[in-house]
Scaffold this active site. Structure first.
Site, mmCIF file in Angstrom:
data_model
loop_
_atom_site.group_PDB
_atom_site.id
_atom_site.type_symbol
_atom_site.label_atom_id
_atom_site.label_comp_id
_atom_site.label_asym_id
_atom_site.label_seq_id
_atom_site.Cartn_x
_atom_site.Cartn_y
_atom_site.Cartn_z
ATOM 1 N N THR A 125 -5.947 -0.834 9.605
ATOM 2 C CA THR A 125 -6.820 -0.979 8.438
ATOM 3 C C THR A 125 -7.328 -2.407 8.275
ATOM 4 O O THR A 125 -6.669 -3.363 8.712
ATOM 5 C CB THR A 125 -6.036 -0.567 7.163
ATOM 6 N N ASP A 126 -8.469 -2.537 7.595
ATOM 7 C CA ASP A 126 -9.001 -3.879 7.305
ATOM 8 C C ASP A 126 -8.079 -4.655 6.357
ATOM 9 O O ASP A 126 -8.164 -5.874 6.256
ATOM 10 C CB ASP A 126 -10.422 -3.800 6.717
ATOM 11 N N GLU A 127 -7.173 -3.920 5.670
ATOM 12 C CA GLU A 127 -6.315 -4.589 4.682
ATOM 13 C C GLU A 127 -5.347 -5.575 5.321
ATOM 14 O O GLU A 127 -4.767 -6.402 4.625
ATOM 15 C CB GLU A 127 -5.545 -3.559 3.848
ATOM 16 N N TYR A 153 1.963 -2.000 1.317
ATOM 17 C CA TYR A 153 1.246 -1.134 2.264
ATOM 18 C C TYR A 153 0.618 -1.963 3.389
ATOM 19 O O TYR A 153 0.837 -1.703 4.573
ATOM 20 C CB TYR A 153 0.157 -0.325 1.537
ATOM 21 N N LYS A 157 1.418 -2.122 7.494
ATOM 22 C CA LYS A 157 0.420 -1.825 8.544
ATOM 23 C C LYS A 157 0.273 -3.024 9.495
ATOM 24 O O LYS A 157 0.128 -2.862 10.706
ATOM 25 C CB LYS A 157 -0.938 -1.479 7.914
#
Ligand code: NAD
Ligand code: DAU
Length: 340
Positions: A125-127, A153, A157
């Site tokens: 993810t971009d997060e 979260y 990741k």
């Protein structure tokens, strides 16, 4: 080719399984999913009886079970969508995020090493890049932007990404990683912003917007994410990371107002509520690498994608009413009780 799609009863994995089953009738697609609160067999119902599709219920953290599955099925490629995916839930209870999103990835990669595969693909993810300031529209996340996470979260990741790259360097496992921006589209669980707003607006319920609704996300229609992953799995280079995004930045308030306009519902439904702790301000992807190296292009703009999505929720009320009439009621009451 035989592919294992983990987390395929969820939102993106489900859309990916649909796409693979129809696009590659000569391939075998096996979905492995633990059917947590986010997994839904109704999402797979349209493909359940296709000859090139099989569903297996199981947990990616269960090493014995995963090894047996790999031994029986002899997969060529593994695409890992399985994860705990909701930031707000990770703030309430981080532990399961570390188990599934990190330890589960280790089990899958150990199975890949033991039984041999052509490709392990990690859906990230971009997060993992943290956030960008609101007043610097020139800044975008690139593949070499440093990891800088905000929530349990995103930390889980990012940890998985590092582990995946370590398995490539140390053991030579042929891995790829994709980091995508926010997805939306059919089969999206109504705890996330867009399906939550559509389902609540259709029921004329108050719409919770965190803070002032100024946070920006970079939205991508889910099938565009799926086509990008497919390209990476087939043509991407082992050991590489690919950013995926379509330059569709919108503030949360803009997104909510767009949905209300499309549905013909009043803006008076909007309720500004207490902000998410550690709330990332802005995400924005630079997808130049996947565009130039692999020739990927998204099919949908935000305007066309959001219309298609709203239409799907209008035509598939049964799918989401089954969800919001169940345990979801308790989730919503608990999660939002202190926000008002
Ligand atoms: P989702 O929550 O809708 O689906 C996750 C699926 O994984 C569910 O079907 C669930 O039952 C399954 N699962 C959870 N724990 C499991 C376990 N231990 N073993 C087997 N299955 C398990 O999530 P999503 O939005 O479809 O996201 C899929 C992946 O894409 C995730 O890895 C997420 O981090 C990533 N991602 C999501 C977005 C987004 O906008 N939704 C964007 C970029 C990346
Ligand atoms: O960027 C990719 C990520 O996008 C994925 O990795 C995650 O799995 C996925 O859940 C998503 O994370 P976000 O936190 O961006 O998505 P969410 O839908 O939870 O929230 C989107 C924005 O809307 C965010 O700024 C918070 C805000 N929001 C969300 C909810 C649920 C609200 O204002 N009100 C809400 O009720």
């Amino acid at each position: 080719m035989k592919m294992l799609v983990t987390g395929g009863a969820g939102f993106i994995g489900g859309n990916y399984a649909h796409m693979m089953v129809h696009q590659y009738p000569e391939d075998q697609i096996v979905v492995l999913d633990a059917l947590t609160y986010a997994g839904n067999l109704e999402t797979l119902e349209p493909i359940m009886n296709e000859p090139n599709f099989k569903f297996v219920k199981g947990n990616i953290c269960d090493r014995e079970f995963v090894y047996q599955l790999f031994e029986d099925e002899k997969f060529d490629v593994v695409i890992n969508f399985a994860a705990e995916s909701h930031v707000d839930r990770s703030i309430e209870n981080p532990e399961i995020f570390l188990e599934t999103n990190i330890m589960g990835v280790q089990v899958l990669m150990d199975a890949c090493r033991k039984y041999g595969i052509r490709r392990y693909h990690q859906v990230s993810t971009d997060e993992v890049y943290g956030d960008l300031p609101l007043d610097r529209p020139d800044l975008l996340f690139r593949e070499d932007t440093p990891i800088h996470t905000s929530s349990p979260y995103s930390a889980s990741k990012a940890s998985a990404d590092l582990l995946v790259l370590a398995y490539h360097r140390t053991y030579g496992l042929p891995v790829t990683i994709s980091r995508c921006s926010n997805n939306y589209g059919p089969y999206h669980f109504p705890e996330k912003l867009i399906p939550l707003i559509i389902s609540r607006a259709l029921n004329d319920e108050p719409l919770p917007v965190y803070g002032e609704g100024a946070n920006v996300r970079d939205w991508l229609y889910v099938t565009d994410h799926c086509s990008a992953i497919d390209l990476i799995v087939r043509k991407g280079k082992p050991g590489e990371i690919y950013n995926i995004g379509g330059h569709n930045e919108r503030s949360n308030l803009e997104v909510v107002k767009t949905i209300l306009k499309e549905l013909g519902k009043p803006e008076s439904l909007i309720h500004f509520v207490k902000d998410r702790p550690g709330h990332d301000l802005r995400y924005a992807m630079d997808p130049t690498k996947i565009e130039t190296e692999l020739g990927w292009k998204p099919e949908y703009s935000f305007d066309t994608g959001i219309r298609r999505t709203i239409e799907w929720y209008l035509n598939n009320k049964e799918w989401w009413t089954h969800i919001i009439n169940g345990e979801y009621q308790n989730y919503y009451a608990e999660m939002y009780k202190d926000r008002v």
